[in-house]
Motif scaffolding. Structure first.
Motif, PDB file in Angstrom:
ATOM      1  N   ALA A   1       0.840  -1.200   0.000  1.00 31.49           N
ATOM      2  CA  ALA A   1       0.000   0.000   0.000  1.00 31.49           C
ATOM      3  C   ALA A   1       0.872   1.247   0.000  1.00 31.49           C
ATOM      4  O   ALA A   1       2.009   1.223   0.489  1.00 31.49           O
ATOM      5  CB  ALA A   1      -0.926   0.002   1.219  1.00 31.49           C
ATOM      6  N   PRO A   2       0.351   2.368  -0.530  1.00 27.04           N
ATOM      7  CA  PRO A   2       1.069   3.645  -0.453  1.00 27.04           C
ATOM      8  C   PRO A   2       1.227   4.074   1.011  1.00 27.04           C
ATOM      9  O   PRO A   2       0.465   3.620   1.887  1.00 27.04           O
ATOM     10  CB  PRO A   2       0.163   4.608  -1.218  1.00 27.04           C
ATOM     11  N   PRO A   3       2.195   4.963   1.291  1.00 28.53           N
ATOM     12  CA  PRO A   3       2.549   5.271   2.686  1.00 28.53           C
ATOM     13  C   PRO A   3       1.397   5.715   3.574  1.00 28.53           C
ATOM     14  O   PRO A   3       1.157   5.121   4.622  1.00 28.53           O
ATOM     15  CB  PRO A   3       3.612   6.368   2.539  1.00 28.53           C
ATOM     16  N   PHE A   4       0.654   6.772   3.191  1.00 32.78           N
ATOM     17  CA  PHE A   4      -0.380   7.283   4.101  1.00 32.78           C
ATOM     18  C   PHE A   4      -1.510   6.277   4.264  1.00 32.78           C
ATOM     19  O   PHE A   4      -1.921   5.970   5.384  1.00 32.78           O
ATOM     20  CB  PHE A   4      -0.938   8.619   3.607  1.00 32.78           C
ATOM     21  N   PHE A   5      -2.015   5.753   3.153  1.00 28.24           N
ATOM     22  CA  PHE A   5      -3.136   4.815   3.244  1.00 28.24           C
ATOM     23  C   PHE A   5      -2.711   3.562   4.010  1.00 28.24           C
ATOM     24  O   PHE A   5      -3.461   3.040   4.838  1.00 28.24           O
ATOM     25  CB  PHE A   5      -3.631   4.437   1.854  1.00 28.24           C
ATOM     26  N   GLY A   6      -1.518   3.070   3.731  1.00 28.82           N
ATOM     27  CA  GLY A   6      -1.053   1.865   4.404  1.00 28.82           C
ATOM     28  C   GLY A   6      -0.898   2.047   5.895  1.00 28.82           C
ATOM     29  O   GLY A   6      -1.261   1.172   6.689  1.00 28.82           O
ATOM     30  N   THR A   7      -0.367   3.207   6.301  1.00 25.70           N
ATOM     31  CA  THR A   7      -0.102   3.454   7.723  1.00 25.70           C
ATOM     32  C   THR A   7      -1.370   3.752   8.504  1.00 25.70           C
ATOM     33  O   THR A   7      -1.598   3.187   9.581  1.00 25.70           O
ATOM     34  CB  THR A   7       0.881   4.626   7.865  1.00 25.70           C
ATOM     35  N   PHE A   8      -2.210   4.651   7.977  1.00 27.07           N
ATOM     36  CA  PHE A   8      -3.335   5.153   8.762  1.00 27.07           C
ATOM     37  C   PHE A   8      -4.658   4.442   8.499  1.00 27.07           C
ATOM     38  O   PHE A   8      -5.584   4.558   9.306  1.00 27.07           O
ATOM     39  CB  PHE A   8      -3.502   6.658   8.525  1.00 27.07           C
ATOM     40  N   HIS A   9      -4.781   3.714   7.401  1.00 30.68           N
ATOM     41  CA  HIS A   9      -6.038   3.028   7.114  1.00 30.68           C
ATOM     42  C   HIS A   9      -5.883   1.511   7.031  1.00 30.68           C
ATOM     43  O   HIS A   9      -6.680   0.774   7.614  1.00 30.68           O
ATOM     44  CB  HIS A   9      -6.636   3.564   5.803  1.00 30.68           C
ATOM     45  N   LEU A  10      -4.852   1.046   6.331  1.00 33.02           N
ATOM     46  CA  LEU A  10      -4.716  -0.394   6.149  1.00 33.02           C
ATOM     47  C   LEU A  10      -4.193  -1.088   7.401  1.00 33.02           C
ATOM     48  O   LEU A  10      -4.667  -2.171   7.753  1.00 33.02           O
ATOM     49  CB  LEU A  10      -3.812  -0.681   4.953  1.00 33.02           C
TER      50      LEU A  10
END
Length: 305
Positions: free
Chosen positions: A98-107
């Motif tokens: 996943a991309p950085p922001f989506f992976g960290t805060f959502h995934l």
């Protein structure tokens, strides 16, 4: 030699880039791993790997053969699972990118809840910007944002994230709020040059008119998060997708303006290799993630919907 075993060995060698690493993982000798790959090359009449003293790399034929090997080996694994159990239980290693922001805060929070429900699944989460080679890296699923290039991958749309112009209350107290997109020319606009055209913000007016405004400002970055943080500290106005800005808007750290003017949305997809039957771990994870975002993603709560 058994061809299926040789295919499994070749796949491990290709993915690890090392005969020694593949042999160790498979519990065989390095010499035996080499023999399996040579056997396949002799059988096929093509070179699958380029060998140097420093590293191994796939040839063009090797890349194509690896894709088919991975698909065949997974289908065999699924067939065996179907025979041993009428209701396949999600288990094993799930590799997700996943991309950085989506992976960290959502995934990452989603994965934490998923493995509580399915404790026999282990997850490798690879955080990385840009597209990844799913087959070469052995990924089961990847999150991608925006327009998708044509490929053999299967895509499931998870959500659509509107973009908004936003800034901090401290900025608006000092410089006022723009009433129309054209007013942005008088404001300090924080620019993401990771997207083209980076200094033109495009809006659709309530009457359908298309408006393009060239903006400028004192800070540019190639990713959104530095701009988000700068905006929170009152440095200027920024355009952000709501999956990034949603929590800040809910908490009052940012405030949205020009909401009657629509900016292009960003679609969010889960992509995975083409398979007739998804494994239980991929299928259940996809369903789990979809349920979190349907019908309205939780990051839109700031709108009061």
């Amino acid at each position: 030699m058994d061809k299926l075993t040789s295919m499994k060995v070749f796949a491990k060698v290709a993915q690890s880039g090392s005969y020694a690493a593949a042999a160790k993982e498979l519990g065989i000798s390095r010499a035996m791993a080499t023999k399996h790959v040579i056997y396949l090359e002799n059988t096929l009449g093509v070179r699958l790997l380029n060998r140097t003293t420093r590293k191994l790399s796939l040839t063009e034929a090797g890349t194509a053969y690896l894709a088919r090997c991975l698909q065949i080996l997974e289908e065999i694994e699924e067939a065996e699972s179907a025979v041993t159990s009428l209701h396949a239980e999600p288990q094993g290693l799930l590799r997700v990118s996943a991309p950085p922001f989506f992976g960290t805060f959502h995934l990452a929070p989603t994965i934490a809840d998923y493995v509580k429900q399915y404790p026999k699944v282990r997850v490798d989460l690879i955080i990385r910007g840009g597209a990844v080679d799913m087959l070469a890296e052995g990924l089961d699923l990847a999150i991608r944002l925006g327009e998708l290039p044509d490929s053999s991958l299967i895509a499931r749309k998870l959500a659509s994230s509107p973009r908004v112009v936003c800034g901090a209350a401290s900025y608006f107290e000092k410089y006022g709020r723009p009433k129309t997109p054209q007013d942005l020319r008088e404001h300090n606009c924080l620019i993401n040059f990771g997207f083209e055209p980076h200094d033109v913000w495009r809006f659709t007016a309530p009457n359908g008119e298309q408006i393009a405004v060239r903006v400028s400002g004192t800070l540019r970055a190639n990713t959104a998060d530095p701009l988000r943080l700068a905006a929170i500290h009152g440095a200027g106005l920024v355009v952000l997708p709501t999956y990034i800005a949603g929590q800040d808007l809910s908490k009052g750290r940012l405030e949205a303006v020009l909401q009657e003017y629509e900016l292009p949305s960003m679609d969010i997809y889960a992509v995975y290799p083409h398979r007739r039957h998804l494994s239980a771990k991929v299928r259940t994870f996809l369903d789990f993630l979809t349920e979190r975002l349907y019908p309205i993603p939780y990051w839109e709560k700031w709108r009061g919907t």
